[in-house]
Design a protein around this motif. Structure first.
Motif, PDB file in Angstrom:
ATOM      1  N   VAL A   1       0.954  -1.034  -0.288  1.00 13.77           N
ATOM      2  CA  VAL A   1      -0.030  -0.110   0.094  1.00 13.77           C
ATOM      3  C   VAL A   1       0.949   1.220   0.007  1.00 13.77           C
ATOM      4  O   VAL A   1       2.043   1.086   0.703  1.00 13.77           O
ATOM      5  CB  VAL A   1      -0.895  -0.167   1.445  1.00 13.77           C
ATOM      6  N   VAL A   2       0.570   2.141  -0.791  1.00 14.60           N
ATOM      7  CA  VAL A   2       1.292   3.321  -0.928  1.00 14.60           C
ATOM      8  C   VAL A   2       0.351   4.524  -0.473  1.00 14.60           C
ATOM      9  O   VAL A   2      -0.627   4.832  -1.446  1.00 14.60           O
ATOM     10  CB  VAL A   2       2.269   3.641  -2.133  1.00 14.60           C
ATOM     11  N   LEU A   3       0.669   5.514   0.612  1.00 14.72           N
ATOM     12  CA  LEU A   3      -0.172   6.528   0.870  1.00 14.72           C
ATOM     13  C   LEU A   3       0.832   7.619   0.546  1.00 14.72           C
ATOM     14  O   LEU A   3       1.939   7.641   1.066  1.00 14.72           O
ATOM     15  CB  LEU A   3      -0.685   6.534   2.261  1.00 14.72           C
ATOM     16  N   CYS A   4       0.510   8.350  -0.304  1.00 15.96           N
ATOM     17  CA  CYS A   4       1.256   9.529  -1.119  1.00 15.96           C
ATOM     18  C   CYS A   4       0.300  10.699  -1.303  1.00 15.96           C
ATOM     19  O   CYS A   4      -1.054  10.703  -1.246  1.00 15.96           O
ATOM     20  CB  CYS A   4       2.087   9.304  -2.194  1.00 15.96           C
ATOM     21  N   CYS A   5       1.101  11.695  -1.390  1.00 17.86           N
ATOM     22  CA  CYS A   5       0.095  12.872  -1.965  1.00 17.86           C
ATOM     23  C   CYS A   5      -0.258  12.842  -3.481  1.00 17.86           C
ATOM     24  O   CYS A   5       0.409  12.241  -4.164  1.00 17.86           O
ATOM     25  CB  CYS A   5       1.559  14.331  -1.976  1.00 17.86           C
TER      26      CYS A   5
ATOM     27  N   VAL B   1      -2.316  12.853   4.223  1.00 18.87           N
ATOM     28  CA  VAL B   1      -2.922  12.777   5.390  1.00 18.87           C
ATOM     29  C   VAL B   1      -3.986  11.640   5.756  1.00 18.87           C
ATOM     30  O   VAL B   1      -4.415  10.878   4.633  1.00 18.87           O
ATOM     31  CB  VAL B   1      -3.601  14.173   5.588  1.00 18.87           C
ATOM     32  N   ILE B   2      -4.084  11.381   6.933  1.00 16.41           N
ATOM     33  CA  ILE B   2      -5.014  10.124   7.221  1.00 16.41           C
ATOM     34  C   ILE B   2      -6.207  10.596   7.858  1.00 16.41           C
ATOM     35  O   ILE B   2      -6.287  11.641   8.732  1.00 16.41           O
ATOM     36  CB  ILE B   2      -3.956   9.164   8.162  1.00 16.41           C
ATOM     37  N   ASP B   3      -7.360  10.021   7.612  1.00 17.33           N
ATOM     38  CA  ASP B   3      -8.626   9.930   7.970  1.00 17.33           C
ATOM     39  C   ASP B   3      -9.266   8.841   7.941  1.00 17.33           C
ATOM     40  O   ASP B   3      -8.684   7.778   7.725  1.00 17.33           O
ATOM     41  CB  ASP B   3      -9.487  11.175   7.355  1.00 17.33           C
ATOM     42  N   LYS B   4     -10.334   8.672   8.337  1.00 17.18           N
ATOM     43  CA  LYS B   4     -11.250   7.380   8.525  1.00 17.18           C
ATOM     44  C   LYS B   4     -11.275   6.770   7.094  1.00 17.18           C
ATOM     45  O   LYS B   4     -11.178   5.366   7.002  1.00 17.18           O
ATOM     46  CB  LYS B   4     -12.766   7.471   8.977  1.00 17.18           C
TER      47      LYS B   4
ATOM     48  N   ARG C   1      -4.732  18.417   9.888  1.00 17.26           N
ATOM     49  CA  ARG C   1      -4.061  17.189   9.946  1.00 17.26           C
ATOM     50  C   ARG C   1      -2.506  17.048   9.825  1.00 17.26           C
ATOM     51  O   ARG C   1      -1.597  16.461  10.456  1.00 17.26           O
ATOM     52  CB  ARG C   1      -4.620  16.060   8.794  1.00 17.26           C
ATOM     53  N   ILE C   2      -2.026  18.183   9.043  1.00 16.70           N
ATOM     54  CA  ILE C   2      -0.419  18.363   8.827  1.00 16.70           C
ATOM     55  C   ILE C   2       0.119  19.105  10.046  1.00 16.70           C
ATOM     56  O   ILE C   2       1.201  18.922  10.373  1.00 16.70           O
ATOM     57  CB  ILE C   2      -0.240  19.013   7.562  1.00 16.70           C
ATOM     58  N   LYS C   3      -0.622  20.104  10.568  1.00 17.60           N
ATOM     59  CA  LYS C   3       0.002  21.288  11.709  1.00 17.60           C
ATOM     60  C   LYS C   3       0.714  20.326  12.705  1.00 17.60           C
ATOM     61  O   LYS C   3       1.881  20.816  13.153  1.00 17.60           O
ATOM     62  CB  LYS C   3      -0.832  21.935  12.260  1.00 17.60           C
TER      63      LYS C   3
ATOM     64  N   ARG D   1       5.184  10.647  10.891  1.00 14.54           N
ATOM     65  CA  ARG D   1       4.066  10.800  11.985  1.00 14.54           C
ATOM     66  C   ARG D   1       2.816  10.069  11.541  1.00 14.54           C
ATOM     67  O   ARG D   1       2.045   9.452  12.205  1.00 14.54           O
ATOM     68  CB  ARG D   1       3.773  12.434  12.173  1.00 14.54           C
ATOM     69  N   MET D   2       2.541  10.213  10.206  1.00 17.31           N
ATOM     70  CA  MET D   2       1.491   9.388   9.686  1.00 17.31           C
ATOM     71  C   MET D   2       1.744   7.973   9.672  1.00 17.31           C
ATOM     72  O   MET D   2       0.651   6.984   9.939  1.00 17.31           O
ATOM     73  CB  MET D   2       0.914   9.738   8.123  1.00 17.31           C
ATOM     74  N   ALA D   3       2.691   7.344   9.482  1.00 18.54           N
ATOM     75  CA  ALA D   3       3.273   6.186   9.559  1.00 18.54           C
ATOM     76  C   ALA D   3       3.090   5.582  10.978  1.00 18.54           C
ATOM     77  O   ALA D   3       2.403   4.498  11.162  1.00 18.54           O
ATOM     78  CB  ALA D   3       4.772   5.998   9.181  1.00 18.54           C
TER      79      ALA D   3
END
Length: 167
Positions: free
Chosen positions: A31-35, A62-65, A113-115, A134-136
């Motif tokens: 899985v790749v979460l990226c911009c 960013v991560i959300d539900k 989410r980024i702040k 942090r997201m990881a």
């Protein structure tokens, strides 16, 4: 890029055959979460073909539900055992958050989410690295990801060099 180079890219693989093979199911290894930045294309960056990566893209990675649900789906139902969170250089979402500008509501939701990843450094790329890490860590705490022992790593893609730095 000349016309011949463009044609070479399009005919590099036999996509019709590959699509036919993949029509019966998918088994991505990561899985790749990226911009969603148009300059950040995981299949190209990691030299992978259709079906190899389960890619989730949004501004600022960013991560959300919804993102967690997508990751859980890939890990639990597709058997994907590697999750990569990849930030990148010159990220507009990280830059806007760092500058603290007044943003429209939906963009502000991303900035919130980024702040927590932003420090006082003026180095946007350093903040993007910190945000990916942090997201990881957030994904590592997910009960399904944890239960199925998926490996979660963070990375940083440099737009100029084309290199990926593992964090």
């Amino acid at each position: 890029m000349n016309t011949k180079q463009a044609l070479d890219l399009l005919t590099k693989d036999d996509y019709a055959t590959l699509r036919e093979q993949l029509s019966t199911g998918q088994h991505p290894f990561a899985v790749v979460l990226c911009c969603s930045d148009s300059r950040v294309a995981p299949e190209i960056i990691f030299d992978q073909k259709l079906g190899d990566l389960f890619v989730i893209r949004n501004a600022g990675n960013v991560i959300d539900k919804h993102v967690l649900g997508s990751i859980e789906y890939a890990v639990e139902h597709l058997g994907t055992s590697l999750v990569v969170v990849m930030g990148h250089s010159c990220c507009g979402a990280v830059t806007a958050t760092h500058l603290g500008e007044t943003l429209p509501d939906n963009i502000m939701a991303i900035a919130r989410r980024i702040k927590p990843s932003i420090n006082t450094s003026d180095d946007i790329d350093d903040n993007a690295r910190r945000h990916a890490a942090r997201m990881a860590r957030w994904i590592q705490r997910d009960p399904i990801v944890k239960h199925l022992n998926a490996q979660v790593v963070s990375a940083f893609y440099d737009l100029q060099s084309g290199k990926v730095e593992w964090l």
